[in-house]
Write a protein that holds these residues in place. Sequence first.
Motif, PDB file in Angstrom:
ATOM      1  N   ILE A 128       6.449  -1.135  30.481  1.00  0.00           N
ATOM      2  CA  ILE A 128       6.832  -1.749  29.212  1.00  0.00           C
ATOM      3  C   ILE A 128       7.485  -3.101  29.482  1.00  0.00           C
ATOM      4  O   ILE A 128       8.505  -3.181  30.169  1.00  0.00           O
ATOM      5  CB  ILE A 128       7.795  -0.837  28.430  1.00  0.00           C
ATOM      6  N   ASN A 129       6.891  -4.140  28.948  1.00  0.00           N
ATOM      7  CA  ASN A 129       7.359  -5.512  29.117  1.00  0.00           C
ATOM      8  C   ASN A 129       7.959  -5.978  27.789  1.00  0.00           C
ATOM      9  O   ASN A 129       7.276  -5.936  26.758  1.00  0.00           O
ATOM     10  CB  ASN A 129       6.181  -6.397  29.535  1.00  0.00           C
ATOM     11  N   ASP A 168       4.532  11.672  31.080  1.00  0.00           N
ATOM     12  CA  ASP A 168       4.395  10.329  31.651  1.00  0.00           C
ATOM     13  C   ASP A 168       5.753   9.779  32.064  1.00  0.00           C
ATOM     14  O   ASP A 168       6.794  10.220  31.558  1.00  0.00           O
ATOM     15  CB  ASP A 168       3.775   9.366  30.633  1.00  0.00           C
ATOM     16  N   ASP A 169       5.733   8.813  32.970  1.00  0.00           N
ATOM     17  CA  ASP A 169       6.947   8.108  33.372  1.00  0.00           C
ATOM     18  C   ASP A 169       6.982   6.728  32.729  1.00  0.00           C
ATOM     19  O   ASP A 169       5.989   6.249  32.177  1.00  0.00           O
ATOM     20  CB  ASP A 169       7.018   7.975  34.894  1.00  0.00           C
ATOM     21  N   ILE A 170       8.154   6.073  32.852  1.00  0.00           N
ATOM     22  CA  ILE A 170       8.374   4.771  32.220  1.00  0.00           C
ATOM     23  C   ILE A 170       8.949   3.795  33.230  1.00  0.00           C
ATOM     24  O   ILE A 170       9.858   4.136  33.998  1.00  0.00           O
ATOM     25  CB  ILE A 170       9.343   4.906  31.024  1.00  0.00           C
ATOM     26  N   ALA A 171       8.402   2.582  33.251  1.00  0.00           N
ATOM     27  CA  ALA A 171       9.011   1.456  33.964  1.00  0.00           C
ATOM     28  C   ALA A 171       9.216   0.360  32.918  1.00  0.00           C
ATOM     29  O   ALA A 171       8.247  -0.167  32.367  1.00  0.00           O
ATOM     30  CB  ALA A 171       8.115   0.975  35.099  1.00  0.00           C
ATOM     31  N   LEU A 172      10.464   0.071  32.633  1.00  0.00           N
ATOM     32  CA  LEU A 172      10.836  -0.848  31.555  1.00  0.00           C
ATOM     33  C   LEU A 172      11.434  -2.109  32.160  1.00  0.00           C
ATOM     34  O   LEU A 172      12.355  -2.025  32.986  1.00  0.00           O
ATOM     35  CB  LEU A 172      11.845  -0.149  30.635  1.00  0.00           C
ATOM     36  N   ILE A 266      13.824   2.433  35.068  1.00  0.00           N
ATOM     37  CA  ILE A 266      12.757   3.403  35.340  1.00  0.00           C
ATOM     38  C   ILE A 266      13.173   4.800  34.909  1.00  0.00           C
ATOM     39  O   ILE A 266      14.362   5.106  34.792  1.00  0.00           O
ATOM     40  CB  ILE A 266      12.398   3.445  36.842  1.00  0.00           C
ATOM     41  N   SER A 267      12.189   5.664  34.704  1.00  0.00           N
ATOM     42  CA  SER A 267      12.450   7.085  34.516  1.00  0.00           C
ATOM     43  C   SER A 267      13.113   7.644  35.771  1.00  0.00           C
ATOM     44  O   SER A 267      12.784   7.233  36.890  1.00  0.00           O
ATOM     45  CB  SER A 267      11.144   7.847  34.267  1.00  0.00           C
ATOM     46  N   GLN A 268      14.028   8.595  35.581  1.00  0.00           N
ATOM     47  CA  GLN A 268      14.704   9.173  36.740  1.00  0.00           C
ATOM     48  C   GLN A 268      13.717   9.804  37.713  1.00  0.00           C
ATOM     49  O   GLN A 268      13.948   9.812  38.922  1.00  0.00           O
ATOM     50  CB  GLN A 268      15.731  10.203  36.277  1.00  0.00           C
ATOM     51  N   HIS A 269      12.611  10.305  37.196  1.00  0.00           N
ATOM     52  CA  HIS A 269      11.599  10.934  38.049  1.00  0.00           C
ATOM     53  C   HIS A 269      11.024   9.959  39.068  1.00  0.00           C
ATOM     54  O   HIS A 269      10.547  10.355  40.140  1.00  0.00           O
ATOM     55  CB  HIS A 269      10.488  11.512  37.160  1.00  0.00           C
TER      56      HIS A 269
END
Length: 400
Positions: A128-129, A168-172, A266-269
């Motif tokens: 996510i940008n 899903d995971d997240i990178a923000l 980021i997601s903790q995962h």
Amino acid sequence: MNSSTMDRMHGQAAKSSKPRHCLRLLSWNINHRRDKIEGCKFDIPDVRNIILEHDILCFQETKGAVSLEGFKCFNANRKGTNSGGVCTAIQKHLAAGVNRVPVPNCNDILIIKLKADFFHLDRNINLINVYDSPTHGSYKKRMKLENEDFTSTLEHLETCIANIPDTDDIALCGDFNARTGVLNDVLTPSSARNIGVELDPPNLYSGPIPQRNNQDMTLNSNGKPFIELIQAFNILILNGRTIGDLSGKTTCVQRHGASTVDYVCISQHLLPIVRQLRVTKLTPYSDHRPLSYSLTINSFNEVLHSNASTLNFQAAPKPFRWIKDENTGLGTTELFKAAQNSHSFQNTIENVLLTPLTAPDHITTFNRTVISIFIDLAKEVTYQKKGGTRFSKKKSINSQ
């Protein structure tokens, strides 16, 4: 071998492919895609060098559509204004592994899904940008006047993240214009009660989470809402707690001082696969520092627990004896170097360099041919140590 021959060999192999075990990402508020004097910033050598060090680029405040050679670019731009703008660019050889996720009613957020099967990850990553304008900036003031039901970028972001599957995971990443001071971004019992979420949802990182440091001690009006948002979704800020930026360096330098408003979260995962985060040096082309981070992919764990024969491992050669003759003062190292200057050796290398590399198996053959040439040359001037055959733990160049 002379230096020019070596450079050509290295260049030919490098252009084709190389084993990759990390994904290199960049987040940078570029402060307009064009420079008033030098034109397109992405054509400026210093900027281009930064770009070419990364696989995925996230730019903010592009103020228009971006197109980059060698990258597939996804753009989101505000309508009717030359402000804002975000671009996520993927190196073209990775483009098959991503797809764009629609973001309704907001051009300040751009989401690209990285497919788990393509990048050899456990789960998909939603990259996510975000560019969130200053709270008291002219754009937000105008939007609030023109729209009674104005929805902030953080509110749009909350909706976007809520719609991402739990699997899903997240990178923000991006410029959030949020100065968070020393607020704790890790969910605690009290903060969970305040924002009304579960303290122990699934997919949390089970290990210890380092304390976040921040050289910018100021808290502004965007700071607390931003922290509460990432707490609600158990996302962690990498700034100030990751190798490469343990002190929480400031990310924006302007006339009135320095601040931290750009973040990678980021997601903790995902925490175990984060390799590093660097807040790199300021350039003349933006008042924001580039944020460079990398994630481990194509892990060796699977390789080391598999059968070497099925993965096409190549036996590593036995080591050679490099000794010096006390009488002549010459050693096998000097003889080996001298042999590389012979006409026959030079001709052999020249012929290898003329071999076309048009497929992955050609690269493997090229590497093994070069290795074989040097081994045969070494055998002419010295001998190998005794011992059994060893296997290299590194995959061949086309194994992925």
